[in-house]
Design a protein around this motif. Structure first.
Motif, mmCIF file in Angstrom:
data_model
loop_
_atom_site.group_PDB
_atom_site.id
_atom_site.type_symbol
_atom_site.label_atom_id
_atom_site.label_comp_id
_atom_site.label_asym_id
_atom_site.label_seq_id
_atom_site.Cartn_x
_atom_site.Cartn_y
_atom_site.Cartn_z
ATOM 1 N N UNK A 236 0.824 -1.205 0.000
ATOM 2 C CA UNK A 236 0.000 0.000 0.000
ATOM 3 C C UNK A 236 0.862 1.260 0.000
ATOM 4 N N UNK A 237 2.045 1.197 0.613
ATOM 5 C CA UNK A 237 2.933 2.352 0.606
ATOM 6 C C UNK A 237 3.441 2.653 -0.807
ATOM 7 N N UNK A 238 3.690 1.590 -1.583
ATOM 8 C CA UNK A 238 4.134 1.768 -2.963
ATOM 9 C C UNK A 238 3.051 2.440 -3.796
ATOM 10 N N UNK A 239 1.822 1.986 -3.606
ATOM 11 C CA UNK A 239 0.702 2.575 -4.333
ATOM 12 C C UNK A 239 0.514 4.039 -3.932
ATOM 13 N N UNK A 240 0.630 4.327 -2.636
ATOM 14 C CA UNK A 240 0.460 5.702 -2.175
ATOM 15 C C UNK A 240 1.600 6.596 -2.667
ATOM 16 N N UNK A 241 2.798 6.031 -2.800
ATOM 17 C CA UNK A 241 3.930 6.804 -3.319
ATOM 18 C C UNK A 241 3.648 7.276 -4.742
ATOM 19 N N UNK A 242 3.014 6.424 -5.545
ATOM 20 C CA UNK A 242 2.672 6.813 -6.909
ATOM 21 C C UNK A 242 1.607 7.908 -6.907
ATOM 22 N N UNK A 243 0.690 7.818 -5.958
ATOM 23 C CA UNK A 243 -0.328 8.868 -5.838
ATOM 24 C C UNK A 243 0.325 10.190 -5.465
ATOM 25 N N UNK A 244 1.242 10.149 -4.506
ATOM 26 C CA UNK A 244 1.961 11.359 -4.106
ATOM 27 C C UNK A 244 2.780 11.918 -5.269
ATOM 28 N N UNK A 245 3.328 11.038 -6.108
ATOM 29 C CA UNK A 245 4.087 11.493 -7.273
ATOM 30 C C UNK A 245 3.221 12.318 -8.217
ATOM 31 N N UNK A 246 1.922 12.038 -8.216
ATOM 32 C CA UNK A 246 1.007 12.718 -9.140
ATOM 33 C C UNK A 246 0.497 14.046 -8.578
ATOM 34 N N UNK A 247 0.732 14.280 -7.292
ATOM 35 C CA UNK A 247 0.309 15.548 -6.691
ATOM 36 C C UNK A 247 1.154 16.707 -7.219
ATOM 37 N N UNK A 248 0.563 17.907 -7.243
ATOM 38 C CA UNK A 248 1.398 19.090 -7.471
ATOM 39 C C UNK A 248 2.176 19.356 -6.180
ATOM 40 N N UNK A 249 3.118 20.253 -6.264
ATOM 41 C CA UNK A 249 4.055 20.454 -5.152
ATOM 42 C C UNK A 249 3.353 20.866 -3.853
ATOM 43 N N UNK A 250 2.398 21.781 -3.953
ATOM 44 C CA UNK A 250 1.724 22.253 -2.748
ATOM 45 C C UNK A 250 0.878 21.141 -2.111
ATOM 46 N N UNK A 251 0.164 20.390 -2.955
ATOM 47 C CA UNK A 251 -0.681 19.310 -2.432
ATOM 48 C C UNK A 251 0.168 18.235 -1.781
ATOM 49 N N UNK A 252 1.255 17.887 -2.444
ATOM 50 C CA UNK A 252 2.160 16.877 -1.879
ATOM 51 C C UNK A 252 2.686 17.320 -0.516
ATOM 52 N N UNK A 253 3.120 18.567 -0.414
ATOM 53 C CA UNK A 253 3.664 19.082 0.844
ATOM 54 C C UNK A 253 2.600 19.076 1.937
ATOM 55 N N UNK A 254 1.374 19.450 1.573
ATOM 56 C CA UNK A 254 0.295 19.512 2.562
ATOM 57 C C UNK A 254 -0.012 18.118 3.111
ATOM 58 N N UNK A 255 -0.158 17.151 2.207
ATOM 59 C CA UNK A 255 -0.472 15.794 2.649
ATOM 60 C C UNK A 255 0.688 15.158 3.411
ATOM 61 N N UNK A 256 1.911 15.407 2.937
ATOM 62 C CA UNK A 256 3.068 14.804 3.591
ATOM 63 C C UNK A 256 3.241 15.355 5.005
ATOM 64 N N UNK A 257 3.002 16.644 5.175
ATOM 65 C CA UNK A 257 3.108 17.241 6.510
ATOM 66 C C UNK A 257 2.087 16.624 7.458
ATOM 67 N N UNK A 258 0.864 16.467 6.981
ATOM 68 C CA UNK A 258 -0.176 15.859 7.814
ATOM 69 C C UNK A 258 0.154 14.409 8.132
ATOM 70 N N UNK A 259 0.687 13.687 7.139
ATOM 71 C CA UNK A 259 1.023 12.283 7.344
ATOM 72 C C UNK A 259 2.183 12.133 8.322
ATOM 73 N N UNK A 260 3.129 13.031 8.257
ATOM 74 C CA UNK A 260 4.257 12.979 9.196
ATOM 75 C C UNK A 260 3.776 13.152 10.633
ATOM 76 N N UNK A 261 2.777 13.990 10.813
ATOM 77 C CA UNK A 261 2.228 14.196 12.155
ATOM 78 C C UNK A 261 1.463 12.967 12.641
ATOM 79 N N UNK A 262 0.783 12.291 11.705
ATOM 80 C CA UNK A 262 -0.021 11.120 12.080
ATOM 81 C C UNK A 262 0.821 9.852 12.181
ATOM 82 N N UNK A 263 1.747 9.665 11.242
ATOM 83 C CA UNK A 263 2.581 8.455 11.225
ATOM 84 C C UNK A 263 3.880 8.746 10.496
#
Length: 344
Positions: free
Chosen positions: A205-232
């Motif tokens: 599932x992490x591999x699949x999510x990595x591909x999804x993150x690859x498709x994000x624009x820079x701001x969206x990727x940063x926003x989701x990654x920051x939230x994910x870092x706080x959660x896990x």
């Protein structure tokens, strides 16, 4: 009557559904006493009971006694029942032909679908392509002509290019396939591919999510990654390791980056590098001739200010082209740590 099944003394008592009660009773009766009942069931009833039997889990002695009393049947059992894939398949094999049992169990364990072709349309394209690439092109053409068109397109896209083109040509000239040949192909797929597919590990599932993150624009990727870092933080780090980004292009071998640059539109390259950091720019310029490097820098200067969104799209396009070229075997992508050392 000896059922050959093991007691679970400490298991909790629980209520059973109608299908589960029937499954327990037939499992308790075993192949000899249960056969006359199974033979009276139609295909749908057998499938429903088999599904319930697979998911039964432990059935305590108390549960069994209560059930037998409910059916006004006295059965002496040395233990409780445990319904699972193996016991269900073993019981079905005692009174049904092997090929019929295989179809029933395959539907329970394998991808969803009412027939073989629907099942194949639910198989991940790279897994199906990996199996089909070892088959005759004519066989592949028949298989792809029978599955959904959107899935067939995805499978073709990940097949080796030369083989894929051969298959396309054969599909264009494909005549109606004789029933006997089609049945033989189905049987081969069922025994050689679908039967082993249930043991294939699901995609990480992490591999699949990595591909999804690859498709994000820079701001969206940063926003989701920051939230994910706080959660896990562990999940965030795992995804970062699996992501392939524009910066990862700087890890390509010189020959690979030069091949990539030749495939890129010069305007997209200039736009992608316009928003790159100095290290990335230096890497790309260093893999060009002095003349090409000078022309690219002039193009970048002539652009003036550019939108970050446009830069993200250009960089994403470069990454996508690199991944497509890697899939075709034209370049090799190595996603490694920056501090890894190569020893000659």
């Amino acid at each position: 009557m000896q059922t050959g099944l093991v007691v679970g003394e400490d298991a909790d008592h629980r209520a059973l559904s109608g299908n589960e009660k029937a499954a327990v009773l037939l499992l308790a009766l075993g192949p000899d006493h249960g056969r006359p009942i199974w033979e009276e069931l139609d295909e749908m009833e057998i499938r429903q009971l088999s599904r319930s039997m697979v998911g039964l889990g432990p059935i305590t002695q108390a549960m069994l006694d209560e059930l037998l009393a409910e059916f006004v049947t006295i059965v002496s059992s040395n233990g409780a029942l445990s319904g699972n894939t193996e016991s269900t398949e073993r019981l079905l094999m005692s009174f049904l032909p092997a090929d019929r049992v295989e179809v029933i169990m395959e539907e329970i364990r394998g991808p969803a679908g009412r027939n073989m072709w629907e099942k194949l349309s639910n198989v991940q394209e790279d897994i199906l392509a990996n199996y089909l690439k070892n088959e005759y092109p004519q066989t592949i053409a028949v298989v792809l002509s029978k599955i959904s068109t959107d899935h067939a397109s995805r499978v073709l896209a990940v097949l080796p290019e030369e083989l894929a083109l051969d298959v396309v040509q054969r599909m264009l000239g494909l005549d109606p396939v004789q029933k006997e040949i089609l049945e033989k192909i189905e049987a081969t797929l069922r025994t050689e591919f679908m039967s082993t597919l249930s043991h294939t590990q699901r995609r990480d599932s992490h591999e699949q999510m990595a591909e999804i993150f690859n498709s994000f624009d820079r701001q969206t990727e940063a926003r989701f990654m920051t939230s994910l870092e706080e959660a896990s933080r562990d999940s965030a780090e795992r995804i970062k390791e699996l992501m392939f980004t524009f910066e990862d292009l700087t890890r390509l071998e010189a020959s690979a980056i030069q091949t990539l640059l030749q495939a890129m539109d010069k305007k997209d390259t200039a736009l992608a590098l316009k928003g790159a950091n100095d290290a990335a720019k230096e890497f790309f310029f260093g893999n060009m001739s002095a003349r090409a490097s000078k022309m690219l820098q002039d193009d970048m200067d002539a652009m003036g200010p550019v939108r970050l969104k446009d830069v993200d799209q250009a960089q994403g396009k470069m990454v996508s082209i690199a991944k497509d070229m890697a899939a075709r075997g034209e370049i090799i992508i190595t996603k490694g740590k920056g501090d890894e050392e190569m020893i000659a």
